[in-house]
Design a protein around this motif. Structure first.
Motif, PDB file in Angstrom:
ATOM      1  N   LYS A   2      -2.780  13.368  28.737  1.00 49.06           N
ATOM      2  CA  LYS A   2      -4.224  13.576  28.730  1.00 49.06           C
ATOM      3  C   LYS A   2      -4.582  15.036  28.458  1.00 49.06           C
ATOM      4  CE  LYS A   2      -5.571   9.720  31.677  1.00 49.06           C
ATOM      5  NZ  LYS A   2      -6.348   9.291  32.863  1.00 49.06           N
ATOM      6  N   THR A  14      -2.406  19.853  27.414  1.00 47.40           N
ATOM      7  CA  THR A  14      -2.355  18.505  27.977  1.00 47.40           C
ATOM      8  C   THR A  14      -1.532  18.484  29.259  1.00 47.40           C
ATOM      9  OG1 THR A  14      -0.357  17.877  26.770  1.00 47.40           O
ATOM     10  CG2 THR A  14      -2.467  17.534  25.649  1.00 47.40           C
ATOM     11  N   ASP A  16       1.161  15.696  31.261  1.00 45.96           N
ATOM     12  CA  ASP A  16       1.832  14.407  31.150  1.00 45.96           C
ATOM     13  C   ASP A  16       1.811  13.663  32.483  1.00 45.96           C
ATOM     14  OD1 ASP A  16       3.799  15.509  32.749  1.00 45.96           O
ATOM     15  OD2 ASP A  16       5.276  15.726  31.142  1.00 45.96           O
ATOM     16  N   LEU A  29      -5.255  16.478  15.739  1.00 40.40           N
ATOM     17  CA  LEU A  29      -4.955  15.674  16.936  1.00 40.40           C
ATOM     18  C   LEU A  29      -6.028  15.777  18.021  1.00 40.40           C
ATOM     19  CD1 LEU A  29      -3.910  17.765  19.325  1.00 40.40           C
ATOM     20  CD2 LEU A  29      -1.731  17.565  18.186  1.00 40.40           C
ATOM     21  N   LYS A  33     -12.155  15.121  20.318  1.00 37.87           N
ATOM     22  CA  LYS A  33     -11.599  14.775  21.622  1.00 37.87           C
ATOM     23  C   LYS A  33     -12.229  15.648  22.695  1.00 37.87           C
ATOM     24  CE  LYS A  33      -8.241  11.857  20.331  1.00 37.87           C
ATOM     25  NZ  LYS A  33      -8.087  10.468  20.841  1.00 37.87           N
ATOM     26  N   ASP A  37      -9.397  12.747  27.574  1.00 42.91           N
ATOM     27  CA  ASP A  37      -8.980  11.806  26.541  1.00 42.91           C
ATOM     28  C   ASP A  37      -7.463  11.827  26.372  1.00 42.91           C
ATOM     29  OD1 ASP A  37     -11.575  11.127  26.109  1.00 42.91           O
ATOM     30  OD2 ASP A  37     -11.808  12.226  24.221  1.00 42.91           O
ATOM     31  N   GLU A  38      -6.936  10.705  25.881  1.00 41.64           N
ATOM     32  CA  GLU A  38      -5.503  10.615  25.591  1.00 41.64           C
ATOM     33  C   GLU A  38      -5.215  11.190  24.197  1.00 41.64           C
ATOM     34  OE1 GLU A  38      -2.865   9.470  27.278  1.00 41.64           O
ATOM     35  OE2 GLU A  38      -3.906   8.785  29.092  1.00 41.64           O
ATOM     36  N   ILE A  39      -4.054  11.815  24.067  1.00 35.52           N
ATOM     37  CA  ILE A  39      -3.623  12.344  22.769  1.00 35.52           C
ATOM     38  C   ILE A  39      -2.855  11.262  22.013  1.00 35.52           C
ATOM     39  CG2 ILE A  39      -1.853  13.871  21.738  1.00 35.52           C
ATOM     40  CD1 ILE A  39      -4.342  15.374  22.178  1.00 35.52           C
ATOM     41  N   ASP A  40      -3.135  11.151  20.710  1.00 38.31           N
ATOM     42  CA  ASP A  40      -2.353  10.268  19.862  1.00 38.31           C
ATOM     43  C   ASP A  40      -1.025  10.979  19.573  1.00 38.31           C
ATOM     44  OD1 ASP A  40      -1.183   8.693  17.960  1.00 38.31           O
ATOM     45  OD2 ASP A  40      -2.883   8.680  16.566  1.00 38.31           O
ATOM     46  N   GLU A  41       0.030  10.535  20.235  1.00 36.62           N
ATOM     47  CA  GLU A  41       1.302  11.249  20.158  1.00 36.62           C
ATOM     48  C   GLU A  41       1.934  11.205  18.775  1.00 36.62           C
ATOM     49  OE1 GLU A  41       3.992  10.601  23.363  1.00 36.62           O
ATOM     50  OE2 GLU A  41       2.404  10.471  24.870  1.00 36.62           O
ATOM     51  N   GLU A  42       1.494  10.276  17.930  1.00 35.80           N
ATOM     52  CA  GLU A  42       2.015  10.218  16.564  1.00 35.80           C
ATOM     53  C   GLU A  42       1.554  11.424  15.743  1.00 35.80           C
ATOM     54  OE1 GLU A  42       1.203   6.546  14.658  1.00 35.80           O
ATOM     55  OE2 GLU A  42       2.486   5.359  16.001  1.00 35.80           O
ATOM     56  N   LYS A  43       0.462  12.056  16.191  1.00 38.76           N
ATOM     57  CA  LYS A  43      -0.062  13.225  15.463  1.00 38.76           C
ATOM     58  C   LYS A  43       0.551  14.538  15.940  1.00 38.76           C
ATOM     59  CE  LYS A  43      -4.608  11.332  14.235  1.00 38.76           C
ATOM     60  NZ  LYS A  43      -6.081  11.546  14.297  1.00 38.76           N
TER      61      LYS A  43
END
Length: 282
Positions: A2, A14, A16, A29, A33, A37-43
């Motif tokens: 987050k 962020t 964890d 990323l 936001k 908010d949650e981070i899109d970990e793919e980015k």
């Protein structure tokens, strides 16, 4: 993972699931936001643990001035350096290197070149880092279209070498380089020789000298006084002893550092090794 702080569209602080704070970087990323908010970990392209609030504040300040493209470029240079040098580099390099590259590019665009007074010393004493830095200049030109002068190879090499040490400051790294240069010159002029910089003995001497300077500046010199070793080496290598005393006098005068008998003995051994081959060749 987050968000607890958004630095810009590409960088965020962020936390964890284990409540560990991490700085994450990636193109877009954090776009639109907000905190929580949650981070899109793919980015995520790069993440590292935030060592202190100071670090996060410094990062925030720099990101207001440095384009993300430069941060991303620095990330790729650091990954290249870690691969070539087969080592991990301190995360603080992301800040210092990004800041340096951005400033160097700005200076060149404004026609304000700056010479690096230690260029030849860095080229001689930090060969591996220098070669990586030369590759970095090629990458900078490819990605930004700006060709930095060769002086910048030395500057980037110093940043890389600095990041290999345990939280060494740049000022300390520059001082170490000056000590290596001065001691090498003392030996060179004492014996009236030129060094073969490709020789094993020269490489050993420089390695010993670099780490001696590193320990000396951190107050980590061994306090042991091995009289037996010192007396034996002094008798065996009389000329190296005379040269070593010159080195000891220089260090005491310039840095108020008195060498122990152990250090004197090891210096005599290294100075003898590096000088004897050059005298034979001469």
């Amino acid at each position: 993972m987050k968000i607890i702080k958004v630095f810009n569209n590409n960088v965020a602080l962020t936390k964890d699931l284990n409540s560990i704070e991490m700085v994450v970087m990636g193109k877009g990323l954090a776009f639109q936001k907000k905190v929580g908010d949650e981070i899109d970990e793919e980015k995520v392209q790069k993440m590292f643990v935030s060592p202190s609030e100071n670090f996060a504040a410094k990062l925030s300040e720099l990101l207001n001035e440095i384009p993300y493209e430069i941060m991303s470029l620095s990330k790729d240079i650091i990954e290249l350096a870690e691969k070539e040098l087969r080592t991990e580099l301190n995360d603080s390099l992301y800040l210092s290197l990004s800041d340096h590259i951005h400033f160097a590019i700005t200076r060149i665009k404004n026609d304000i070149p700056i010479k690096n007074a230690l260029m030849w010393e860095v080229k001689k004493f930090y060969k591996a880092e220098y070669q990586v830095a030369r590759l970095a200049l090629g990458l900078i030109k490819e990605r930004t279209g700006v060709e930095l002068p060769e002086d910048e190879v030395a500057s980037i090499a110093l940043h890389i070498f600095n990041a290999r040490q345990d939280h060494t400051g740049m000022e300390e790294t520059v001082t170490m380089t000056n000590i290596v240069k001065d001691v090498t010159n003392i030996v060179k002029y004492h014996y009236g020789i030129d060094f073969n910089e490709e020789s094993v003995n020269y490489s050993r001497f420089i390695t010993h000298l670099r780490y001696f300077a590193y320990r000396m500046l951190r107050g980590e010199i061994n306090d042991d006084q091995n009289d037996a070793l010192y007396n034996q080496v002094k008798r065996q290598y009389g000329e190296a002893y005379k040269c070593t005393i010159k080195v000891a006098d220089y260090l005491e005068k310039e840095y108020s550092m008195k060498m122990t008998k152990d250090e004197l003995a090891y210096f005599m051994i290294h100075i003898h090794r590096v000088s004897i081959r050059e005298k034979r060749m001469k």
